[in-house]
Design an enzyme around this catalytic site. Structure first.
Site: not given
Length: 157
Positions: A119-122
């Site tokens: 889950v690409p929170c970056h």
């Protein structure tokens, strides 16, 4: 719940899950013993993470089972819509969720994302383009964004 530890270019990573899905993927800030045996329920996650780090995967296809509030899950679900190699500001993420005033709550939920990379929170950055907050450390956020960038920095020497 089953778990394993794998080594990635960004450090040792713990994966937790079961037949219902992956519960968490967390980068560790210490050296750990890599798991000799990967549980069957986590093998696909390990495989897909390796593909990601090898530059062969841009989107994950896993059953996810993160634990969080309904609001956090809405934020995490919206993160899945940020394309590989792209970024979105916290402000724009708040707008997509329907409440520009919820920017702090959105940032807080983003920081509690238990599924590092998957889950690409970056991919969420400050409105001014700055790298703000990342539970795994800003150096890892920068590495991930550079890894996904279509514009690779070439060496001058």
């Amino acid at each position: 719940m089953e778990s394993c530890i794998v080594n990635t270019p960004l450090g040792f990573t713990k994966i937790v899950g079961n037949e219902k899905g992956i519960r968490s993927v967390t980068v560790l800030n210490s050296e750990e013993n890599v798991s000799d045996i990967i549980p069957d329920t986590l093998e696909d996650c390990v495989y897909q993470l390796n593909e990601y780090f090898d530059g062969e995967r841009k989107k994950f296809d896993l059953n996810l089972n993160p634990q969080g509030t309904d609001f956090q899950k809405r934020v995490w679900d919206e993160l899945l819509h940020i394309p590989y190699g792209k970024t979105l500001s916290y402000l724009n993420l708040s707008k997509k969720l329907g409440d520009v005033k919820a920017i702090r709550a959105v940032a807080n939920a983003n920081g509690k994302n238990p599924l590092w990379i998957i889950v690409p929170c970056h991919r969420v950055i400050g409105s001014d383009g700055s790298l703000t907050g990342y539970a795994g450390g800003l150096h890892r956020k920068q590495w991930l964004l550079e890894h996904e960038s279509p514009y690779k920095q070439q060496s001058l020497f």
